[in-house]
Write a protein that holds these residues in place. Structure first.
Motif, PDB file in Angstrom:
ATOM      1  N   SER A 267       1.733  36.534  15.868  1.00  0.00           N
ATOM      2  CA  SER A 267       2.785  35.690  15.298  1.00  0.00           C
ATOM      3  C   SER A 267       2.575  34.217  15.627  1.00  0.00           C
ATOM      4  O   SER A 267       3.026  33.338  14.885  1.00  0.00           O
ATOM      5  N   VAL A 268       1.886  33.938  16.747  1.00  0.00           N
ATOM      6  CA  VAL A 268       1.558  32.559  17.139  1.00  0.00           C
ATOM      7  C   VAL A 268       0.153  32.566  17.717  1.00  0.00           C
ATOM      8  O   VAL A 268      -0.186  33.439  18.523  1.00  0.00           O
ATOM      9  N   LEU A 269      -0.667  31.583  17.304  1.00  0.00           N
ATOM     10  CA  LEU A 269      -2.034  31.485  17.822  1.00  0.00           C
ATOM     11  C   LEU A 269      -2.390  30.016  18.012  1.00  0.00           C
ATOM     12  O   LEU A 269      -2.281  29.211  17.078  1.00  0.00           O
ATOM     13  N   ARG A 270      -2.795  29.689  19.247  1.00  0.00           N
ATOM     14  CA  ARG A 270      -3.211  28.318  19.544  1.00  0.00           C
ATOM     15  C   ARG A 270      -4.475  28.335  20.379  1.00  0.00           C
ATOM     16  O   ARG A 270      -4.568  29.068  21.378  1.00  0.00           O
ATOM     17  N   ARG A 271      -5.459  27.525  19.969  1.00  0.00           N
ATOM     18  CA  ARG A 271      -6.695  27.385  20.747  1.00  0.00           C
ATOM     19  C   ARG A 271      -6.578  26.138  21.608  1.00  0.00           C
ATOM     20  O   ARG A 271      -6.272  25.055  21.108  1.00  0.00           O
ATOM     21  N   THR A 272      -6.839  26.302  22.900  1.00  0.00           N
ATOM     22  CA  THR A 272      -6.677  25.185  23.835  1.00  0.00           C
ATOM     23  C   THR A 272      -7.992  24.636  24.363  1.00  0.00           C
ATOM     24  O   THR A 272      -8.006  23.579  24.988  1.00  0.00           O
ATOM     25  N   ARG A 273      -9.097  25.358  24.094  1.00  0.00           N
ATOM     26  CA  ARG A 273     -10.396  24.867  24.585  1.00  0.00           C
ATOM     27  C   ARG A 273     -11.528  25.468  23.767  1.00  0.00           C
ATOM     28  O   ARG A 273     -11.488  26.634  23.369  1.00  0.00           O
ATOM     29  N   VAL A 274     -12.543  24.656  23.512  1.00  0.00           N
ATOM     30  CA  VAL A 274     -13.817  25.108  22.957  1.00  0.00           C
ATOM     31  C   VAL A 274     -14.908  24.464  23.794  1.00  0.00           C
ATOM     32  O   VAL A 274     -15.158  23.260  23.686  1.00  0.00           O
ATOM     33  N   GLY A 275     -15.551  25.256  24.670  1.00  0.00           N
ATOM     34  CA  GLY A 275     -16.574  24.690  25.544  1.00  0.00           C
ATOM     35  C   GLY A 275     -16.006  23.522  26.341  1.00  0.00           C
ATOM     36  O   GLY A 275     -14.984  23.658  27.022  1.00  0.00           O
TER      37      GLY A 275
END
Length: 297
Positions: A197-205
């Protein structure tokens, strides 16, 4: 004769905080317009219903996008219990329901099953190609493909909070992991059904949300200062690659595709620099340094 690109030749990385509702390409297009950049790309697609860190590469930084995409990613997500959706997120149609609502202890008990190297079946609504066509295109046409499971790596999976109808999680995972599939499979293991229902990306490498700019902030800054000041160096995602410094005369040869000899004992892929400026990604073998990907800076 090749057509000249429109825009300015700027080089580096921008950490964008992608807003809800935009595709990754739409977000990239808006940022590229604000910077008036000639060339741009992104490192790792986010669905329109996801928000958060979307690393944008400009100019010669597009040549190292693959290194950024290989980095560990951190996501925060919420699973809504009781409904399965054909897209495995809140955008799709309901395909099954359940009255089972797992408690916090039941959820914690299954987390080890989804940590480490696991087999995961990608969602039918994904960008994976099947006989030359995207899986999501086939699914939208009513021919959802049965995609085979594949190995993915999940380094960490933590329960943040649990309510009756939903639970929040945070995970560190590697390239190829689908959080929608993770949510679907966790719900099944708990004897119920569920979807993201909720998706957040906080880091990529090396790219973290603490360094991210929203589109609104970028537009605001564009009226007062050059947006190039928001960019991180081209070599930001190359921290894990050994650096080999060369003289300018050697850099000229390398930029022309010529190999040179260097007094180095190391072997393998390296970042070649001269006076702190990236020259190329190269391969060093038995003292011979060969350029693989040259930067035109």
């Amino acid at each position: 004769m090749a057509r000249k690109r429109k825009g300015r030749p700027i080089h580096g990385w921008l950490v964008l905080d992608k807003p809800l509702g935009l595709s990754s390409n739409q977000a990239l297009g808006r940022a590229r317009f604000l910077l008036q950049a000639a060339k741009a790309g992104h490192a790792g697609t986010l669905d329109p219903l996801a928000t958060g860190v979307l690393p944008l590469a400009f100019g010669e930084a597009t040549k190292v996008v693959s290194f950024a995409m290989d980095g560990t990613k951190t996501y925060q997500f919420t699973i809504a219990w009781g409904e399965a959706r054909n897209t495995d997120d809140c955008e799709g149609d309901v395909t099954a329901t359940s009255d089972v609502r797992p408690d916090a202890q039941a959820i914690r008990d299954i987390l080890p099953l989804f940590t480490g190297t696991i087999l995961q079946k990608p969602p039918a609504f994904s960008a994976i190609k099947v006989d030359g066509k995207r899986a999501y295109a086939l699914a939208r046409a009513g021919n959802a493909p049965d995609l085979p499971p594949r190995e993915v790596q999940i380094d960490r999976l933590d329960l943040i909070s649990a309510e009756k109808d939903h639970a929040r999680f945070e995970t560190d995972c590697r390239k190829g992991t689908y959080i929608r599939s993770l949510a679907r499979d966790m719900a099944i293991e708990l004897g119920t059904c569920g979807h993201i229902s909720v998706l957040r990306r906080t880091r990529v490498g090396p790219f973290d949300e603490s360094a991210a700019f929203s589109l609104e902030k970028l537009e605001e800054l564009s009226h007062s200062a050059p947006l190039e000041k928001t960019l991180l160096p081209l070599e930001t995602p190359l921290d894990d690659i050994p650096e080999v410094a060369v003289m300018e005369s050697e850099a000229i040869r390398l930029r022309l595709g010529q190999a040179i000899r260097v007094p180095q004992q190391m072997q393998g892929e390296v970042l070649i620099t001269t006076s702190g400026t990236p020259v190329a990604i190269g391969m060093l073998e038995e003292g011979v340094l060969r350029p693989k990907r040259v930067f035109n800076l």
